[in-house]
Design an enzyme around this catalytic site. Structure first.
Site, short mmCIF file in Angstrom:
data_model
loop_
_atom_site.label_atom_id
_atom_site.label_comp_id
_atom_site.label_asym_id
_atom_site.label_seq_id
_atom_site.Cartn_x
_atom_site.Cartn_y
_atom_site.Cartn_z
N GLU A 54 31.73 1.47 16.62
CA GLU A 54 32.97 1.36 17.40
C GLU A 54 33.90 0.29 16.81
O GLU A 54 35.12 0.47 16.76
CB GLU A 54 32.65 1.02 18.86
CG GLU A 54 31.83 2.08 19.58
CD GLU A 54 30.33 1.82 19.52
OE1 GLU A 54 29.65 2.11 20.51
OE2 GLU A 54 29.83 1.32 18.48
N CYS A 88 29.98 -3.56 22.33
CA CYS A 88 31.02 -2.57 22.03
C CYS A 88 31.70 -2.02 23.28
O CYS A 88 32.88 -1.66 23.24
CB CYS A 88 30.41 -1.42 21.22
SG CYS A 88 29.90 -1.93 19.56
N ASP A 209 -5.85 4.72 -6.69
CA ASP A 209 -4.56 5.09 -7.28
C ASP A 209 -3.70 3.92 -7.70
O ASP A 209 -2.77 4.08 -8.48
CB ASP A 209 -3.76 5.94 -6.28
CG ASP A 209 -4.44 7.28 -5.98
OD1 ASP A 209 -5.31 7.67 -6.76
OD2 ASP A 209 -4.09 7.91 -4.96
N LEU A 213 4.24 2.11 -4.27
CA LEU A 213 4.94 2.40 -3.00
C LEU A 213 6.37 1.87 -3.00
O LEU A 213 6.86 1.38 -1.98
CB LEU A 213 4.15 1.83 -1.81
CG LEU A 213 2.73 2.36 -1.61
CD1 LEU A 213 2.09 1.72 -0.39
CD2 LEU A 213 2.72 3.88 -1.49
N GLU A 291 0.68 7.72 3.95
CA GLU A 291 0.63 8.42 2.66
C GLU A 291 -0.80 8.70 2.19
O GLU A 291 -1.00 9.41 1.22
CB GLU A 291 1.42 7.64 1.61
CG GLU A 291 1.63 8.43 0.33
CD GLU A 291 2.75 7.90 -0.54
OE1 GLU A 291 2.46 7.32 -1.59
OE2 GLU A 291 3.92 8.07 -0.16
N LEU A 297 -5.27 9.37 7.08
CA LEU A 297 -4.47 10.44 7.68
C LEU A 297 -5.19 11.08 8.86
O LEU A 297 -4.62 11.30 9.92
CB LEU A 297 -4.15 11.50 6.62
CG LEU A 297 -3.09 11.12 5.58
CD1 LEU A 297 -3.23 11.99 4.33
CD2 LEU A 297 -1.69 11.27 6.17
#
Length: 348
Positions: A54, A88, A209, A213, A291, A297
């Site tokens: 705004e 605002c 790995d 990242l 990931e 996961l």
């Protein structure tokens, strides 16, 4: 014939999207000011800590005398509190703007209806709920953060046609990961890293790995890097410990902050996932990408603690190896990226 309010709110949404990756944990907000159906000013929230939409829209109006005869459109309820920037809602009142069209109500408790109350007290004409669904969806991270007191959680992995995410690797083969998808997919993931607050991987993913990242293949900020390391056994030369981005390590040993590394102690005798999410909420992390690996996961899947999943399927067959997470969900959309497929899932 297109609804005039929807036409201008659509422009608010287009502007708001430009803030993706820059404004978190604040929401993305767009604003336009209209006089006699002509846009005379527009703005969006560009960066966290800087002026709100705004403010930028009002500042962009060349002839300020038109404000008292104009309509202001804003995709999210104008804020009512003084934080890093002024309220605002008060700014709109001070500039004598008579009509305010609002997309969605702010879920943040310090605003939530209070901005509208300021405008009503000033006897302004108010319309709410214009393209409300689209406005809420745009700020799904912000709404999830404030309503569920946790980050918006995105699951992400790549699997072969026959459902494996990796070979069974020996110690010699560590860091020799086989790339399941293609370069286009990799670039897309780096783009996502500029858009989300944090990326989390488990201990084994770091050991196997050694991921960085970071978003080195796409222009933009690096996300915060998060790993779980119960006994602090990760090698200190692991890439996640370099100075390219902030790193959070959840562990059972210590609370300590060293430059860009933040060690956060949690209780591993209890379920660690809710503890991690509670800490990330306290750290103002509004979106989180999980990931890997499969165990990490699966932990989020089993608890139904996810909002979105992005699953790449590469053009390879392994026949055996590390199975992809057990995830029997119905996909919402699919797109082809070179010789790979990207499946999108949303948890309703």
């Amino acid at each position: 014939m297109i609804n005039i309010h929807e036409k201008h709110m659509q422009r608010c949404l287009e502007l708001a999207k430009k803030g993706l990756g820059f404004v978190s944990p604040n929401p993305m907000v767009g604003c336009v000011i209209v006089y006699e159906d002509k846009i005379i000013g527009e703005g969006y929230h560009r960066k966290y800590g800087q002026a709100h939409a705004e403010v930028n829209a009002i500042n962009s109006v060349k002839n300020k005398s038109l404000l008292s005869k104009s309509t202001i459109y804003v995709s999210l309820e104008p804020c009512a509190h003084i934080g890093k920037t002024p309220a605002c809602a008060n700014l709109i009142v001070e500039n004598n703007i008579p009509r305010i069209i609002i997309g969605s109500i702010d879920p943040y408790f310090q605003v939530a209806g209070k901005g509208i109350e300021i405008l009503k007290t000033a006897q302004k004409e108010i319309i709410t709920g214009v393209l409300e669904k689209q406005c809420i969806d745009l700020n799904k991270r912000f709404y999830t953060f404030h309503q569920n007191k946790r980050p918006y959680i995105i699951l992400k992995w790549a699997e072969t046609k026959d459902g494996f995410i990796d070979f069974i690797r020996t110690a010699y083969e560590k860091t020799k990961a086989f790339w399941i998808t293609n370069k286009e997919c990799k670039i897309l993931v780096h783009k996502w890293r500029t858009e989300e607050d944090a990326f989390l991987v488990g201990t084994n993913t770091v050991l196997l790995d050694n991921p960085e990242l970071t978003s080195r293949l796409w222009k933009g900020k690096n996300p915060k890097r998060i790993s779980i390391d119960k006994n602090l056994k990760l090698p200190k030369d692991s890439h996640i410990f370099n100075n390219q981005a902030e790193t959070i390590i959840f562990n059972s040993v210590k609370n300590q902050k060293n430059e860009n590394i933040n060690y956060v102690k949690i209780d591993f005798s209890e379920n660690i996932i809710p503890q991690i999410l509670e800490n990330l909420y306290d750290l103002n992390i509004a979106s989180l990408v999980i990931e890997g690996g499969t165990q990490t996961l699966q932990s989020f899947i089993d608890l139904n603690l996810w909002d979105e999943a992005r699953v790449f399927v590469g053009n390879h067959i392994f026949k055996n190896g590390v199975k992809a997470p057990n995830f029997n969900k119905t996909q919402n959309k699919t797109e082809t990226i070179g010789n790979s497929i990207l499946k999108w899932f949303y948890n309703k």
